[in-house]
Design a protein around this motif. Structure first.
Motif, PDB file in Angstrom:
ATOM      1  N   SER A  96       0.826  -1.218   0.000  1.00 38.08           N
ATOM      2  CA  SER A  96       0.000   0.000   0.000  1.00 38.08           C
ATOM      3  C   SER A  96       0.856   1.262   0.000  1.00 38.08           C
ATOM      4  O   SER A  96       0.439   2.295  -0.535  1.00 38.08           O
ATOM      5  N   ALA A 132      -5.958  -0.060  -2.159  1.00 39.74           N
ATOM      6  CA  ALA A 132      -6.352   0.773  -1.026  1.00 39.74           C
ATOM      7  C   ALA A 132      -5.421   1.966  -0.892  1.00 39.74           C
ATOM      8  O   ALA A 132      -5.857   3.103  -0.655  1.00 39.74           O
ATOM      9  N   ILE A 164     -10.105   5.722   2.521  1.00 37.61           N
ATOM     10  CA  ILE A 164     -10.143   4.301   2.160  1.00 37.61           C
ATOM     11  C   ILE A 164     -11.483   3.751   2.610  1.00 37.61           C
ATOM     12  O   ILE A 164     -12.314   3.347   1.829  1.00 37.61           O
ATOM     13  N   PHE A 172     -13.096  -0.628   0.949  1.00 39.79           N
ATOM     14  CA  PHE A 172     -12.501  -1.947   1.132  1.00 39.79           C
ATOM     15  C   PHE A 172     -13.065  -2.678   2.352  1.00 39.79           C
ATOM     16  O   PHE A 172     -12.532  -3.703   2.768  1.00 39.79           O
ATOM     17  N   GLU A 216      -3.953   1.256   8.118  1.00 38.60           N
ATOM     18  CA  GLU A 216      -4.111   2.590   7.536  1.00 38.60           C
ATOM     19  C   GLU A 216      -3.299   3.674   8.217  1.00 38.60           C
ATOM     20  O   GLU A 216      -3.061   4.735   7.625  1.00 38.60           O
TER      21      GLU A 216
END
Length: 346
Positions: free
Chosen positions: A78, A138, A148, A152, A174
């Protein structure tokens, strides 16, 4: 400004309560409101301040429930994607990606009507390459939109995690992305004083939300948790669709009308197109051009038509299947004659 901050603070508390209950999505819930308060390019910066604080707060509260397998495959893929997405912010209007996100979220509406047993059958651990792909996409979406969240959430719900694991694992995945994005947005100049203060308001509200919602989760069943999750995705998608559609219509000056030939026309930015559908020819897009834009062999046809008609308006016609034609709208008095000549195979 104080009124805006107060409104956003209250809205954020409710949004992040809903976010925790359904496993995420407060940022996408707040997007329509922030699109009203800020320029589209500044929205990701304000959102990221709040979402970083929210993720950090949830890690503290739910750290025992983190699924490390997902974390270890999600984060490494990511990070480069979020760099790519943030870089594209300089060249791509994020409002168009938000529209795609809205359509994706609306695709979850059928999940609201599925039975508990049908949803349980689809719960399964994914292969590690799927975890890597989800991490990449993402990161990319987060880099462009600053959010995000619910996009997801469906992945987490179908992986078979408990509600506490979803909240904790998402936060762990995240928090690094949000920190990296903050640095990138600052370096690229994608921020403002208003965006900073609104972001601080979001951050304060997320802390209040994170420390109060832990008393709510134990009273929700896993089935109800999932239903609320899919419902939040659908509702957020609908609101985001109408919000982004309005912005696109206003920014790109998109409008529909009728031209002198009674054809439906669409204006987009500084371009004007006529849209036409016939059972025999299918869908066509027509653009008005000047005579000097005609290829030489069609100029001769235009010159001969000038002997009979005045005025003559020319349109370039684009058809499905790589077919093009030129349409001459010829007037004799008040009567319109349409003469269409297809280009030879190119």
């Amino acid at each position: 400004m104080l009124f805006k901050i107060s409104l956003l603070f209250i809205a954020t508390i409710f949004a992040f309560w809903i976010s925790a209950i359904c496993g995420g999505g407060a940022s996408l819930i707040l997007l329509p409101l922030l699109n009203i308060l800020l320029h589209a390019s500044e929205v990701p910066f304000a959102l990221t301040i709040g979402t970083f604080t929210s993720s950090a707060s949830r890690i503290v509260v739910f750290r025992k429930h983190i699924c490390w397998k997902i974390f270890l495959w999600f984060v490494p893929f990511s990070i480069p994607a979020v760099l790519l997405g943030a870089w594209l912010m300089k060249y791509v209007n994020p409002i168009y990606l938000q529209l795609i996100v809205a359509l994706f979220l609306m695709g979850n509406i059928p999940e609201l009507f599925r039975t508990h047993r049908a949803q349980e059958k689809e719960e399964r651990p994914y292969p590690v390459f799927v975890l890597a792909l989800v991490g990449f996409f993402a990161g990319f979406v987060s880099g462009v939109t600053g959010a995000i969240g619910l996009l997801f959430n469906r992945f987490y719900l179908r992986y078979g995690l408990s509600k506490e694991q979803i909240v904790a694992t998402r936060a762990a995945n995240e928090v690094f992305l949000h920190l990296i994005k903050l640095v990138i947005y600052i370096l690229l100049g994608l921020y403002s004083k208003n965006a900073f203060f609104l972001g601080i308001a979001i951050a304060g509200a997320t802390i209040v939300s994170a420390y109060t919602v832990k008393y709510v989760l134990p009273y929700l069943s896993e089935y109800m948790f999932r239903k609320i999750g899919y419902g939040a995705m659908a509702v957020s998608g609908i609101f985001l669709f109408f919000s982004t559609s309005h912005h696109i219509l206003m920014e790109d000056k998109i409008s529909f009308g009728k031209n002198r030939y009674d054809e439906t026309t669409m204006n987009w930015r500084n371009s004007n197109f006529a849209l036409e559908f016939a059972l025999s020819d299918g869908f066509e897009i027509e653009r008005q051009i000047n005579a000097n834009e005609l290829p030489d062999k069609y100029k001769r046809a235009y010159d001969s038509l000038q002997l009979k008609y005045n005025p003559i308006y020319i349109e370039k016609v684009y058809k499905l299947g790589d077919k093009r034609a030129f349409e001459f709208n010829c007037f004799r008095g008040d009567i319109l004659y349409k003469i269409e000549i297809e280009e030879e195979d190119r």
